[in-house]
Structures are given as structure tokens and as C-alpha cells.
Design an enzyme around this catalytic site. Structure first.
Site, PDB file in Angstrom:
ATOM      1  N   HIS A  25      -9.747 -20.329   9.588  1.00 30.81           N
ATOM      2  CA  HIS A  25     -11.021 -20.393   8.511  1.00 30.81           C
ATOM      3  C   HIS A  25     -12.655 -20.307   9.509  1.00 30.81           C
ATOM      4  CE1 HIS A  25      -8.043 -21.005   6.031  1.00 30.81           C
ATOM      5  NE2 HIS A  25      -8.765 -20.432   5.101  1.00 30.81           N
ATOM      6  N   HIS A  32      -5.416 -13.111   5.520  1.00 30.48           N
ATOM      7  CA  HIS A  32      -4.462 -13.928   5.818  1.00 30.48           C
ATOM      8  C   HIS A  32      -3.524 -14.669   4.162  1.00 30.48           C
ATOM      9  CE1 HIS A  32      -7.311 -17.291   5.340  1.00 30.48           C
ATOM     10  NE2 HIS A  32      -6.608 -17.743   4.454  1.00 30.48           N
ATOM     11  N   CYS A  67      -4.585 -25.481  -4.511  1.00 26.73           N
ATOM     12  CA  CYS A  67      -4.414 -24.238  -3.595  1.00 26.73           C
ATOM     13  C   CYS A  67      -4.096 -24.680  -1.921  1.00 26.73           C
ATOM     14  CB  CYS A  67      -5.920 -23.456  -3.031  1.00 26.73           C
ATOM     15  SG  CYS A  67      -6.318 -23.514  -4.573  1.00 26.73           S
ATOM     16  N   HIS A  69      -1.665 -22.455   1.943  1.00 31.81           N
ATOM     17  CA  HIS A  69      -1.379 -21.055   2.603  1.00 31.81           C
ATOM     18  C   HIS A  69       0.368 -21.392   2.943  1.00 31.81           C
ATOM     19  CE1 HIS A  69      -5.085 -22.015   3.894  1.00 31.81           C
ATOM     20  NE2 HIS A  69      -5.377 -20.782   3.517  1.00 31.81           N
ATOM     21  N   GLU A  87      -0.971 -32.375  -2.052  1.00 31.95           N
ATOM     22  CA  GLU A  87      -1.975 -32.799  -1.918  1.00 31.95           C
ATOM     23  C   GLU A  87      -2.447 -33.410  -3.356  1.00 31.95           C
ATOM     24  OE1 GLU A  87      -4.687 -29.405  -3.055  1.00 31.95           O
ATOM     25  OE2 GLU A  87      -4.058 -28.540  -1.232  1.00 31.95           O
ATOM     26  N   GLU A 114     -13.835 -17.902   2.991  1.00 28.73           N
ATOM     27  CA  GLU A 114     -12.566 -17.826   2.671  1.00 28.73           C
ATOM     28  C   GLU A 114     -11.879 -15.365   2.635  1.00 28.73           C
ATOM     29  OE1 GLU A 114     -10.054 -18.871   2.650  1.00 28.73           O
ATOM     30  OE2 GLU A 114     -10.499 -21.049   2.181  1.00 28.73           O
ATOM     31  N   GLU A 116      -8.571 -13.692   1.333  1.00 29.38           N
ATOM     32  CA  GLU A 116      -6.891 -13.954   1.155  1.00 29.38           C
ATOM     33  C   GLU A 116      -6.630 -13.255   0.530  1.00 29.38           C
ATOM     34  OE1 GLU A 116      -7.495 -18.842   1.828  1.00 29.38           O
ATOM     35  OE2 GLU A 116      -7.227 -18.363  -0.108  1.00 29.38           O
TER      36      GLU A 116
END
Length: 182
Positions: A25, A32, A67, A69, A87, A114, A116
Site C-alpha cells: 500500500h 490485489h 474489510c 485481504h 478487528e 487502494e 483492489e
């Protein structure tokens, strides 16, 4: 938690490598894989979270519930459950796809990008929240219609991915149905 990596994607959305999450990032973030999840309680209220000031991109910004990955070899559904636990300290169920082909690119005020391919899901919470302060500085349960009205009136007050996700009419309607238990 082990060091997270992002799964790099080519323009056709196929995996082509990995990179450490924080190294990925930057001002030139490569495309990604990611995910986004909107979590609802049994009253149909949406969990809106405020990103920690420790976050590299969009610190302190209000966004959807969670959110993250997926990791190499991990399904998107497993990744959503992992990040909801990490989180939010929360268990979720009833994962439902809302916007499977969502892709976006956005630049935060500091220049971090970002970039994505980010399928969007909805889920129900089945436990109490226990926020991780390194990830989430605040949260609020809100009526979905109030959140949508807020996004429409003041999009700058929310993460760009949250705003873009509900700009899709079908995604907005699927979130409404999910909130109403349909």
C-alpha cells in the site's frame, strides 16, 4: 497474528504473486485481492466502524463493518471470518454475496492508493463486539437507510469503497433485503 500479505492480481483478476501488506500500500499500489463485509445485528441495524488513527490509509474515516485481504490458500469467506474476529472480536454467520465483481482504485489524502478487486458480502453478527483499537477506534449500530442517506448527502465523510459499493443499485437493494431479513 502472522505478517499479512496481499495476493497480487493481473488485469484479468488472476493471482500473479504476493507482497507484504504494508509494503503493497503505497502511491503505486498494485492491483490485489481484498474483501468488504457489511455486518447486521438481529434488529437489521448495520455496524458502521471508524478506522483507527493507526491505519496507513484513510485513518479515522467511517466505513462499513470490516474489510481485509484473503491470504494465499484462504477462501474469501474464511478471510472475512478471520478479520471480523481480529478487528471486531466478533463471530458472524449467514455470509451472503452482495457485489461479487466490485473493483476500485482510490487515493487517500496522504497519497496512499487502494487498488483492489474486492467482493462485497453481508453477514449477521452472532456475538458481542470487542473492538481491536489498533484497527477500529469507534463503531455504531445504525439503520441502513440512515447510513445510505448520510452517504448520499456527505460522501466525503465515508471511505470511498463504502460510497462506491452502494452506488451500485443492485448492491444497495441486496443490502436492504439482507437488513430486512429477506
Amino acid at each position: 497474528m502472522r505478517q499479512e500479505r496481499v495476493i497480487l492480481l493481473n488485469e484479468q483478476g488472476q493471482p500473479c504473486g504476493t507482497l507484504e501488506k504494508y509494503a503493497a500500500h503505497t502511491a503505486t499500489t498494485p492491483l490485489h485481492s481484498a474483501f468488504s463485509c457489511w455486518i447486521f445485528n438481529e434488529q437489521g441495524q448495520l455496524l458502521v466502524t471508524r478506522r483507527s488513527l493507526h491505519k496507513k490509509a484513510w485513518p479515522g474515516v467511517w466505513t462499513n463493518s470490516v474489510c481485509g485481504h484473503p491470504q494465499l490458500g484462504e477462501t474469501t469467506e474464511a478471510a472475512i471470518n478471520r478479520r471480523a474476529c481480529f478487528e471486531l472480536g466478533a463471530d458472524i454467520d449467514s455470509l451472503s454475496p452482495v457485489y461479487t465483481d466490485f473493483r476500485y482504485c482510490a487515493t487517500d489524502p496522504s497519497g496512499i492508493v487502494e487498488n483492489e478487486v474486492c467482493p462485497v458480502y453481508a453477514a449477521h453478527i452472532v456475538s458481542e463486539l470487542q473492538l481491536n483499537p489498533d484497527e477500529v477506534m469507534d463503531s455504531q449500530w445504525s439503520n441502513l437507510e440512515d447510513v445510505l442517506s448520510g452517504i448520499d448527502a456527505t460522501p466525503w465523510a465515508f471511505s470511498p469503497w463504502m460510497v462506491m459499493q452502494v452506488s451500485d443499485v443492485k448492491a444497495r437493494e441486496l443490502l436492504r433485503k439482507f437488513a430486512n431479513g429477506n
